[in-house]
Design an enzyme around this catalytic site. Structure first.
Site, PDB file in Angstrom:
ATOM      1  N   ALA A 138       7.950  -1.546   3.991  1.00 32.15           N
ATOM      2  CA  ALA A 138       8.329  -2.576   4.766  1.00 32.15           C
ATOM      3  C   ALA A 138       7.583  -2.691   5.893  1.00 32.15           C
ATOM      4  O   ALA A 138       6.421  -2.176   6.178  1.00 32.15           O
ATOM      5  CB  ALA A 138       9.739  -2.117   5.281  1.00 32.15           C
ATOM      6  N   GLU A 155      11.492  -8.123  -4.563  1.00 32.99           N
ATOM      7  CA  GLU A 155      11.701  -6.950  -4.173  1.00 32.99           C
ATOM      8  C   GLU A 155      13.295  -6.910  -3.549  1.00 32.99           C
ATOM      9  O   GLU A 155      13.987  -5.732  -3.952  1.00 32.99           O
ATOM     10  CB  GLU A 155      11.023  -6.735  -2.913  1.00 32.99           C
ATOM     11  CG  GLU A 155       9.472  -6.345  -3.025  1.00 32.99           C
ATOM     12  CD  GLU A 155       8.373  -6.425  -1.781  1.00 32.99           C
ATOM     13  OE1 GLU A 155       7.631  -5.686  -1.958  1.00 32.99           O
ATOM     14  OE2 GLU A 155       8.739  -6.891  -0.610  1.00 32.99           O
ATOM     15  N   ASP A 214      10.286   1.597  -1.994  1.00 38.85           N
ATOM     16  CA  ASP A 214       9.323   0.250  -1.327  1.00 38.85           C
ATOM     17  C   ASP A 214       9.056   0.625  -0.116  1.00 38.85           C
ATOM     18  O   ASP A 214       9.560   1.532   0.857  1.00 38.85           O
ATOM     19  CB  ASP A 214      10.176  -0.821  -1.403  1.00 38.85           C
ATOM     20  CG  ASP A 214       9.493  -2.327  -1.533  1.00 38.85           C
ATOM     21  OD1 ASP A 214       8.211  -2.068  -1.362  1.00 38.85           O
ATOM     22  OD2 ASP A 214      10.174  -3.331  -1.868  1.00 38.85           O
ATOM     23  N   SER A 239       0.686  -1.206   0.176  1.00 35.05           N
ATOM     24  CA  SER A 239       0.025   0.055   0.133  1.00 35.05           C
ATOM     25  C   SER A 239       0.772   1.260   0.066  1.00 35.05           C
ATOM     26  O   SER A 239       0.385   2.191  -0.728  1.00 35.05           O
ATOM     27  CB  SER A 239      -0.899  -0.083   1.162  1.00 35.05           C
ATOM     28  OG  SER A 239      -0.081  -0.208   2.356  1.00 35.05           O
TER      29      SER A 239
HETATM   30  C1  5RP Z   1       5.590  -6.686  -0.005  1.00 34.52           C
HETATM   31  C2  5RP Z   1       6.317  -5.578   1.206  1.00 34.52           C
HETATM   32  C3  5RP Z   1       5.614  -4.370   1.714  1.00 34.52           C
HETATM   33  O1  5RP Z   1       6.692  -3.487   1.359  1.00 34.52           O
HETATM   34  C4  5RP Z   1       5.223  -4.817   3.160  1.00 34.52           C
HETATM   35  O2  5RP Z   1       4.191  -5.664   3.332  1.00 34.52           O
HETATM   36  C5  5RP Z   1       4.774  -3.163   3.507  1.00 34.52           C
HETATM   37  O3  5RP Z   1       3.405  -2.927   2.862  1.00 34.52           O
HETATM   38  P1  5RP Z   1       2.261  -2.029   3.255  1.00 34.52           P
HETATM   39  O4  5RP Z   1       2.867  -0.723   2.570  1.00 34.52           O
HETATM   40  O5  5RP Z   1       1.090  -2.253   2.665  1.00 34.52           O
HETATM   41  O6  5RP Z   1       2.189  -1.883   4.667  1.00 34.52           O
HETATM   42  O7  5RP Z   1       7.173  -6.132   1.555  1.00 34.52           O
HETATM   43  O8  5RP Z   1       5.893  -7.946  -0.189  1.00 34.52           O
END
Ligand code: 5RP
Length: 241
Positions: free
Chosen positions: A85, A105, A83, A30
């Site tokens: 996390a 990733e 990205d 997200s």
């Molecule tokens: C996907 C990931 C995402 O970066 C992680 O799950 C964080 O997600 P979000 O931004 O929805 O909180 O590693 O594989």
């Protein structure tokens, strides 16, 4: 402000780092989606960049926003990756893979000169492990792989339930690479590097969601505002020299 609004604030700060002509890795989840939407707005206003997505989901979303998508085959060297996390500690080590895209990733991050991670403050922890550690494994020999993970993780002081990730419909979740994900409820991970090394020893493990020494900059958005935490490690290019 909600966690999602903080994710968007972090993404807004991140998109300011984008310069014309950059080759960019795009994360999954997200927070990354906020970034992609904001980048799409800049692209539609005339910015020229080329992007490599870390999942089919991000590829489709980016294309829908008018962003030119490429592959690591055509763009093997990226300037920067953005990205999210699931957890990040003070040394910028992370747990990732909540969205199941950890393998791509990590590949995309390692192909990038710089890795920028955008998080809301709730993701910042003293010690990794409250979030269950995702581990991507091949489908073949699943029970043997689970047994080996259990034994080797225990040697690192990590014990807890290991569950096969399922979809909402109750089927095993299958990654973009055709593999399964195990969610490992190990609790606090005192030595992420040691555990990552141990997991690599298991033949059925494709990759773990431990990202050690990969993040260069964390953009953290909290109620006190947005702040940057910079890694003290050398650039990946310097590591290889
Ligand atoms: C996907 C990931 C995402 O970066 C992680 O799950 C964080 O997600 P979000 O931004 O929805 O909180 O590693 O594989």
């Amino acid at each position: 402000m909600s966690a999602d609004e903080h994710k968007k604030m972090a993404a807004m700060r991140a998109v300011e780092m984008v310069e014309p002509g950059m080759r960019i890795g795009l994360g999954t989840g997200s927070t990354a989606a906020h970034f992609v939407a904001l980048l799409g707005a800049r692209v539609n206003a005339g910015l020229s960049v080329i992007c490599v997505p870390t999942s089919e989901e991000t590829r489709k979303f980016g294309e829908s926003r008018g962003i030119k998508m490429s592959t690591l085959e055509d763009e093997p060297e990226l300037d920067i990756t953005f990205d999210g996390a699931d957890e990040i500690d003070g040394d910028l080590n992370m747990i990732k893979g909540g969205g199941g895209a950890l393998l791509r990733e990590k590949i995309v991050a390692m192909a990038s000169d710089r890795v920028v991670i955008m998080v809301d403050e709730s993701k910042l922890v003293d010690t990794l492990g409250a979030f269950k550690l995702p581990v991507e494994v091949v489908q073949f020999g699943l029970a043997v792989t689970i047994d080996m993970i259990e034994a080797l993780a225990a040697d690192c002081g990590c014990e807890g339930e290991i569950a096969l990730r399922k979809t909402a419909g109750g089927e095993p979740f299958v990654t973009d690479n055709g593999n399964f994900i195990l969610d490992c409820d190990f609790g606090q991970i005192e030595d992420a590097e040691e555990l990552e090394d141990a997991l690599r020893y298991v033949p059925g493990v494709v990759e773990s969601g431990l990202f050690v020494d990969i993040c260069d900059v964390a953009i953290v958005s909290g109620d006190d505002g947005v702040r940057l935490i910079e890694s003290e490690r050398e650039d990946r290019g310097d590591d290889e020299a």
